[in-house]
Design a protein around this motif. Structure first.
Motif, PDB file in Angstrom:
ATOM      1  N   PRO A  36      39.388 -21.409  -7.548  1.00  0.00           N
ATOM      2  CA  PRO A  36      38.435 -21.767  -6.480  1.00  0.00           C
ATOM      3  C   PRO A  36      38.348 -20.248  -5.636  1.00  0.00           C
ATOM      4  N   PHE A  37      37.025 -20.007  -5.260  1.00  0.00           N
ATOM      5  CA  PHE A  37      36.836 -18.840  -4.422  1.00  0.00           C
ATOM      6  C   PHE A  37      38.003 -18.858  -3.178  1.00  0.00           C
ATOM      7  N   GLU A  38      38.103 -19.877  -2.751  1.00  0.00           N
ATOM      8  CA  GLU A  38      39.050 -20.004  -1.554  1.00  0.00           C
ATOM      9  C   GLU A  38      40.532 -19.555  -1.913  1.00  0.00           C
ATOM     10  N   PHE A  39      40.928 -19.850  -3.131  1.00  0.00           N
ATOM     11  CA  PHE A  39      42.310 -19.448  -3.746  1.00  0.00           C
ATOM     12  C   PHE A  39      42.132 -17.891  -3.975  1.00  0.00           C
ATOM     13  N   LEU A  40      41.104 -17.446  -4.534  1.00  0.00           N
ATOM     14  CA  LEU A  40      40.828 -15.983  -4.696  1.00  0.00           C
ATOM     15  C   LEU A  40      41.061 -15.278  -3.485  1.00  0.00           C
ATOM     16  N   ARG A  41      40.154 -15.787  -2.159  1.00  0.00           N
ATOM     17  CA  ARG A  41      40.041 -15.118  -0.936  1.00  0.00           C
ATOM     18  C   ARG A  41      41.514 -15.080  -0.439  1.00  0.00           C
ATOM     19  N   VAL A  42      41.987 -16.438  -0.571  1.00  0.00           N
ATOM     20  CA  VAL A  42      43.528 -16.228   0.176  1.00  0.00           C
ATOM     21  C   VAL A  42      44.378 -15.327  -0.518  1.00  0.00           C
ATOM     22  N   TYR A  43      44.174 -15.073  -1.738  1.00  0.00           N
ATOM     23  CA  TYR A  43      45.266 -14.314  -2.410  1.00  0.00           C
ATOM     24  C   TYR A  43      44.627 -12.980  -2.743  1.00  0.00           C
ATOM     25  N   SER A  44      43.703 -12.419  -2.043  1.00  0.00           N
ATOM     26  CA  SER A  44      43.112 -11.119  -2.406  1.00  0.00           C
ATOM     27  C   SER A  44      44.198 -10.082  -2.516  1.00  0.00           C
ATOM     28  N   PRO A  45      44.141  -9.085  -3.436  1.00  0.00           N
ATOM     29  CA  PRO A  45      45.180  -8.185  -3.526  1.00  0.00           C
ATOM     30  C   PRO A  45      44.964  -7.167  -2.606  1.00  0.00           C
ATOM     31  N   SER A  46      43.970  -7.214  -1.649  1.00  0.00           N
ATOM     32  CA  SER A  46      43.700  -5.960  -0.836  1.00  0.00           C
ATOM     33  C   SER A  46      44.965  -5.821   0.279  1.00  0.00           C
ATOM     34  N   ALA A  47      44.967  -4.574   0.616  1.00  0.00           N
ATOM     35  CA  ALA A  47      45.999  -4.261   1.764  1.00  0.00           C
ATOM     36  C   ALA A  47      45.809  -5.218   2.998  1.00  0.00           C
ATOM     37  N   GLU A  48      44.556  -5.367   3.525  1.00  0.00           N
ATOM     38  CA  GLU A  48      44.050  -6.034   4.468  1.00  0.00           C
ATOM     39  C   GLU A  48      44.889  -7.452   4.252  1.00  0.00           C
ATOM     40  N   VAL A  49      44.925  -7.990   3.233  1.00  0.00           N
ATOM     41  CA  VAL A  49      45.736  -9.390   2.994  1.00  0.00           C
ATOM     42  C   VAL A  49      46.951  -9.417   2.801  1.00  0.00           C
ATOM     43  N   ARG A  50      47.354  -8.582   1.882  1.00  0.00           N
ATOM     44  CA  ARG A  50      48.768  -8.235   1.505  1.00  0.00           C
ATOM     45  C   ARG A  50      49.498  -7.470   2.247  1.00  0.00           C
ATOM     46  N   GLY A  51      48.881  -6.556   3.167  1.00  0.00           N
ATOM     47  CA  GLY A  51      49.926  -5.788   4.103  1.00  0.00           C
ATOM     48  C   GLY A  51      50.520  -4.624   3.070  1.00  0.00           C
ATOM     49  N   HIS A  52      51.483  -4.147   3.776  1.00  0.00           N
ATOM     50  CA  HIS A  52      52.156  -2.714   3.126  1.00  0.00           C
ATOM     51  C   HIS A  52      53.517  -3.033   2.534  1.00  0.00           C
ATOM     52  N   GLY A  53      53.753  -4.077   2.461  1.00  0.00           N
ATOM     53  CA  GLY A  53      55.113  -4.600   1.655  1.00  0.00           C
ATOM     54  C   GLY A  53      55.389  -5.934   1.876  1.00  0.00           C
ATOM     55  N   ALA A  54      56.680  -6.402   1.391  1.00  0.00           N
ATOM     56  CA  ALA A  54      57.019  -7.861   1.473  1.00  0.00           C
ATOM     57  C   ALA A  54      57.196  -8.332   3.159  1.00  0.00           C
ATOM     58  N   GLY A  55      56.796  -9.317   3.095  1.00  0.00           N
ATOM     59  CA  GLY A  55      56.724  -9.844   4.720  1.00  0.00           C
ATOM     60  C   GLY A  55      55.659  -9.317   5.450  1.00  0.00           C
ATOM     61  N   GLN A  56      54.652  -8.502   4.899  1.00  0.00           N
ATOM     62  CA  GLN A  56      53.555  -7.901   5.984  1.00  0.00           C
ATOM     63  C   GLN A  56      52.202  -8.718   5.685  1.00  0.00           C
TER      64      GLN A  56
END
Length: 141
Positions: A36-56
């Motif tokens: 689903p698009f929502e799933f892809l958006r929520v788990y975007s591999p971008s730094a904006e979503v994933r942060g710069h490390g675990a817990g970020q």
């Protein structure tokens, strides 16, 4: 190919189902996933979503109705969707998409659990407006 595991199956077909808001992807090992698009958006591999490390990671709120407006190939190893909320910095490599497909049920439940813990909502109307842009999102408090 940049960033690909040599054992990662390669996609044989990628189909955007706009009405149901699902990206269907088939791989050459005969696996097929509907993401689903929502799933892809929520788990975007971008730094904006994933942060710069675990817990970020930044918990994504109000993405239930997100759409994919455009999908462009990146070399022979990834796709780059443009989402209706303006997000377009995630590069989804074949191995990342395969991992999402294989782990979709657990990852989706994890997202719902984190959303519930934060008191957040998948519905845009129940989500506070985003903080003003500027600097790295993971450093906002």
């Amino acid at each position: 190919m940049a960033g690909l595991d040599k054992d990662t199956p390669l996609p044989t077909a990628i189909t955007l189902h706009r009405k149901s808001r699902v990206l269907e992807i088939a791989f050459d090992d005969d696996s097929r996933f509907e993401l689903p698009f929502e799933f892809l958006r929520v788990y975007s591999p971008s730094a904006e979503v994933r942060g710069h490390g675990a817990g970020q990671e930044t918990l994504q709120l109000g993405k239930r109705d997100v759409d994919i407006l455009n999908l462009e190939p990146v070399g022979n190893y990834a796709i780059k969707p443009t989402f209706s909320d303006g997000h377009d910095s995630g590069l989804y490599s074949w191995d990342y998409l395969y991992m999402l497909g294989r782990n979709q049920t657990e990852m989706w439940q994890d997202y719902l659990d984190r959303l519930a813990q934060a008191g957040g909502s998948r519905d845009p109307a129940l989500t506070p407006p985003p903080a003003p842009k500027g600097g790295c999102a993971s450093h906002r408090h």
